[in-house]
Design a protein around this motif. Structure first.
Motif, PDB file in Angstrom:
ATOM      1  N   ALA A 107       0.844  -1.149  -0.041  1.00 41.85           N
ATOM      2  CA  ALA A 107       0.164   0.340   0.037  1.00 41.85           C
ATOM      3  C   ALA A 107       0.795   1.132   0.087  1.00 41.85           C
ATOM      4  CB  ALA A 107      -0.863  -0.110   1.178  1.00 41.85           C
ATOM      5  N   SER A 108       0.371   2.120   0.509  1.00 39.23           N
ATOM      6  CA  SER A 108       1.186   3.509   0.704  1.00 39.23           C
ATOM      7  C   SER A 108       0.792   4.600   1.835  1.00 39.23           C
ATOM      8  CB  SER A 108       1.170   4.316  -0.844  1.00 39.23           C
ATOM      9  OG  SER A 108       1.535   5.476  -0.702  1.00 39.23           O
ATOM     10  N   MET A 109       1.474   5.343   2.384  1.00 32.48           N
ATOM     11  CA  MET A 109       1.167   6.332   3.269  1.00 32.48           C
ATOM     12  C   MET A 109       0.108   7.452   2.858  1.00 32.48           C
ATOM     13  SD  MET A 109       4.506   8.229   3.813  1.00 32.48           S
ATOM     14  CE  MET A 109       3.840   9.650   4.955  1.00 32.48           C
ATOM     15  N   THR A 110       0.066   7.540   1.217  1.00 35.38           N
ATOM     16  CA  THR A 110      -0.883   8.060   0.716  1.00 35.38           C
ATOM     17  C   THR A 110      -2.238   8.078   0.970  1.00 35.38           C
ATOM     18  OG1 THR A 110      -1.031   7.071  -1.236  1.00 35.38           O
ATOM     19  CG2 THR A 110       0.739   8.555  -1.330  1.00 35.38           C
ATOM     20  N   HIS A 117       3.448   0.105   4.022  1.00 35.31           N
ATOM     21  CA  HIS A 117       3.961   1.112   3.163  1.00 35.31           C
ATOM     22  C   HIS A 117       5.432   0.990   3.535  1.00 35.31           C
ATOM     23  CE1 HIS A 117       5.144   5.184   1.957  1.00 35.31           C
ATOM     24  NE2 HIS A 117       6.009   5.384   3.208  1.00 35.31           N
ATOM     25  N   PRO A 118       6.090   0.769   2.269  1.00 32.78           N
ATOM     26  CA  PRO A 118       7.432   0.571   2.162  1.00 32.78           C
ATOM     27  C   PRO A 118       8.537   1.495   2.346  1.00 32.78           C
ATOM     28  CG  PRO A 118       6.694   0.919  -0.008  1.00 32.78           C
ATOM     29  CD  PRO A 118       5.503   1.286   0.817  1.00 32.78           C
ATOM     30  N   GLY A 119       7.998   2.870   2.707  1.00 28.61           N
ATOM     31  CA  GLY A 119       8.820   3.864   2.768  1.00 28.61           C
ATOM     32  C   GLY A 119       8.955   4.641   1.406  1.00 28.61           C
ATOM     33  N   VAL A 120       9.880   5.690   1.417  1.00 30.47           N
ATOM     34  CA  VAL A 120       9.804   6.328   0.193  1.00 30.47           C
ATOM     35  C   VAL A 120      11.021   5.955  -0.620  1.00 30.47           C
ATOM     36  CG1 VAL A 120      10.013   8.848  -0.909  1.00 30.47           C
ATOM     37  CG2 VAL A 120       8.853   8.545   1.408  1.00 30.47           C
ATOM     38  N   VAL A 121      10.570   5.238  -1.800  1.00 30.96           N
ATOM     39  CA  VAL A 121      11.539   4.424  -2.468  1.00 30.96           C
ATOM     40  C   VAL A 121      11.691   4.824  -3.818  1.00 30.96           C
ATOM     41  CG1 VAL A 121      12.456   2.182  -2.955  1.00 30.96           C
ATOM     42  CG2 VAL A 121      11.151   2.430  -1.033  1.00 30.96           C
ATOM     43  N   ALA A 122      12.723   5.233  -4.398  1.00 31.41           N
ATOM     44  CA  ALA A 122      12.993   5.661  -5.879  1.00 31.41           C
ATOM     45  C   ALA A 122      12.960   4.369  -6.801  1.00 31.41           C
ATOM     46  CB  ALA A 122      14.187   6.446  -5.978  1.00 31.41           C
ATOM     47  N   THR A 123      11.537   3.951  -6.996  1.00 36.23           N
ATOM     48  CA  THR A 123      11.441   2.836  -7.962  1.00 36.23           C
ATOM     49  C   THR A 123      10.857   3.518  -9.282  1.00 36.23           C
ATOM     50  OG1 THR A 123       9.121   2.437  -7.304  1.00 36.23           O
ATOM     51  CG2 THR A 123      11.162   1.459  -6.020  1.00 36.23           C
ATOM     52  N   PRO A 176       9.624  -4.417   4.925  1.00 39.51           N
ATOM     53  CA  PRO A 176       8.333  -4.899   5.363  1.00 39.51           C
ATOM     54  C   PRO A 176       7.734  -6.035   4.983  1.00 39.51           C
ATOM     55  CG  PRO A 176       8.648  -2.405   4.858  1.00 39.51           C
ATOM     56  CD  PRO A 176       9.618  -3.113   4.380  1.00 39.51           C
ATOM     57  N   LEU A 177       7.826  -6.077   3.471  1.00 41.83           N
ATOM     58  CA  LEU A 177       7.304  -7.263   3.008  1.00 41.83           C
ATOM     59  C   LEU A 177       7.872  -8.564   3.234  1.00 41.83           C
ATOM     60  CD1 LEU A 177       6.827  -7.414  -1.102  1.00 41.83           C
ATOM     61  CD2 LEU A 177       7.263  -9.538   0.318  1.00 41.83           C
ATOM     62  N   TYR A 228      -2.205  -2.757   9.061  1.00 46.51           N
ATOM     63  CA  TYR A 228      -1.618  -1.972   7.916  1.00 46.51           C
ATOM     64  C   TYR A 228      -0.200  -1.683   8.690  1.00 46.51           C
ATOM     65  CZ  TYR A 228       0.324   2.253   5.789  1.00 46.51           C
ATOM     66  OH  TYR A 228       1.022   3.383   5.086  1.00 46.51           O
ATOM     67  N   PHE A 229       0.930  -1.650   8.091  1.00 47.76           N
ATOM     68  CA  PHE A 229       2.112  -1.361   8.686  1.00 47.76           C
ATOM     69  C   PHE A 229       2.895  -0.057   7.916  1.00 47.76           C
ATOM     70  CE2 PHE A 229       1.235  -5.296  10.351  1.00 47.76           C
ATOM     71  CZ  PHE A 229       1.898  -5.398  11.652  1.00 47.76           C
ATOM     72  N   HIS A 230       3.322   0.904   8.758  1.00 41.09           N
ATOM     73  CA  HIS A 230       4.253   1.910   8.191  1.00 41.09           C
ATOM     74  C   HIS A 230       5.559   1.395   8.182  1.00 41.09           C
ATOM     75  CE1 HIS A 230       4.955   6.233   6.932  1.00 41.09           C
ATOM     76  NE2 HIS A 230       6.148   5.848   7.557  1.00 41.09           N
ATOM     77  N   ARG A 231       6.194   0.937   7.218  1.00 39.93           N
ATOM     78  CA  ARG A 231       7.513   0.142   7.197  1.00 39.93           C
ATOM     79  C   ARG A 231       7.347  -0.974   8.200  1.00 39.93           C
ATOM     80  NH1 ARG A 231      11.407  -0.172   4.727  1.00 39.93           N
ATOM     81  NH2 ARG A 231      13.103  -0.022   6.575  1.00 39.93           N
ATOM     82  N   LEU A 232       7.952  -0.922   9.261  1.00 41.22           N
ATOM     83  CA  LEU A 232       7.960  -2.092  10.238  1.00 41.22           C
ATOM     84  C   LEU A 232       7.097  -2.037  11.402  1.00 41.22           C
ATOM     85  CD1 LEU A 232      11.721  -3.280   9.902  1.00 41.22           C
ATOM     86  CD2 LEU A 232       9.799  -4.203   8.924  1.00 41.22           C
ATOM     87  N   GLU A 233       6.395  -0.580  11.347  1.00 44.33           N
ATOM     88  CA  GLU A 233       5.647  -0.442  12.624  1.00 44.33           C
ATOM     89  C   GLU A 233       4.134  -0.521  12.160  1.00 44.33           C
ATOM     90  OE1 GLU A 233       7.102  -0.023  15.547  1.00 44.33           O
ATOM     91  OE2 GLU A 233       9.103  -0.416  14.868  1.00 44.33           O
TER      92      GLU A 233
END
Length: 285
Positions: free
Chosen positions: A137-140, A193-199, A231-232, A248-253
């Protein structure tokens, strides 16, 4: 929370969106733990390359095409007698409203409808395997709105980041509703949410954002795909099912809901019903 180096020998893991970025990094990390990994991607060349690098099997599918998703499910079911983890990681964002050949808004189909379809086509095998279903997912989602009357409309106003956020909110609602419908079966599901990752997901982002990502200014903000995959991998391997199911997890939390729509049971059920109608599939519950 630390990511444990869990032995996955004998386990089968399916990772979508695995031809680059977070998916490719997760496939490598899970394969290194001994899992048999199905690398699913849209690009035949990149998918084959990633699969070869991690000694996995490539499966090509374009989530903008339901026929591809159905064919993918059939191939996975024929190939694997059990599926222990399904990582619904494929996704994207597009600058304007585009209608797929299936008649759906492109962002909504790729980010929600196709993962919904794949999960349900594999559901019997997932239930038999007491599997994990992990949804990227995403923090958005925090500021997103999800109007089921317009989210999949072929015409109308369109804001790229608004549509993306709505589909990520849909991922969280899907996670919660899947957990409710499969309660007591042994299946576990979570979103993160994986974090802000440049993909590559940012390849079609607005110009200003793309410029920033590619500039040195972004380096203190964006994390590497291998960090984004943590996190995945954690949610795929942790033994504490009850602590993650439907969450739902924000990164590992673990994150308490920061959008009331994310915990709206009526919206979750209506989204599920709409998704069944659009994909033409029935499922549990």
């Amino acid at each position: 929370m630390a990511v444990q180096d869990t032995d996955l020998t004998g386990k089968t893991v399916v990772v979508t969106g695995a031809s680059s970025g977070i998916g490719a990094a997760a496939a490598a990390q899970l394969a290194a733990r001994g899992a048999s990994v199905a690398v699913v991607g849209r690009s035949p060349e990149r998918t084959a390359e990633v699969a070869a690098q991690v000694s996995a099997e490539p499966f090509v599918a374009d989530f903008a095409r339901f026929d591809d998703v159905r064919e993918l499910a059939a191939r996975l079911l024929a190939r694997y007698s059990r599926i222990d983890v399904l990582a619904n990681n494929a996704g994207g964002t597009w600058p304007e409203r585009t209608v797929t050949d299936d008649g759906n808004e492109l962002t909504f189909q790729v980010n929600h409808l196709s993962p919904f379809l794949l999960t349900n086509l594999l559901l019997e095998r997932l239930l038999q395997s007491h599997a994990r279903v992990v949804n990227t997912a995403s923090m958005t989602y925090r500021t997103a709105k999800l109007n089921l009357d317009t989210i999949n409309a072929p015409t109308g106003s369109f804001k790229q980041l608004g549509e993306y956020g709505a589909t990520k909110l849909a991922n969280i609602l899907f996670t919660r509703e899947l957990a409710r419908r499969t309660e007591g079966t042994g299946l576990t599901t979570a979103a993160f949410h994986p974090g802000v990752v440049a993909t590559r997901v940012y390849d079609t982002a607005p110009f200003g954002l793309r410029w920033f990502i590619r500039s040195p200014l972004s380096r203190p903000i964006f994390i590497r795909p291998d960090k984004g995959a943590e996190p995945l991998v954690y949610l795929a391997t942790t033994e504490n099912d009850a602590a993650i199911n439907g969450r739902y997890f924000h990164r590992l939390e673990l994150e308490p809901p920061r959008n009331k729509l994310a915990v709206d049971p009526d919206l979750a059920q209506r989204l599920w019903t709409l998704s069944e109608q659009v994909t033409g599939i029935g499922s549990v519950g």
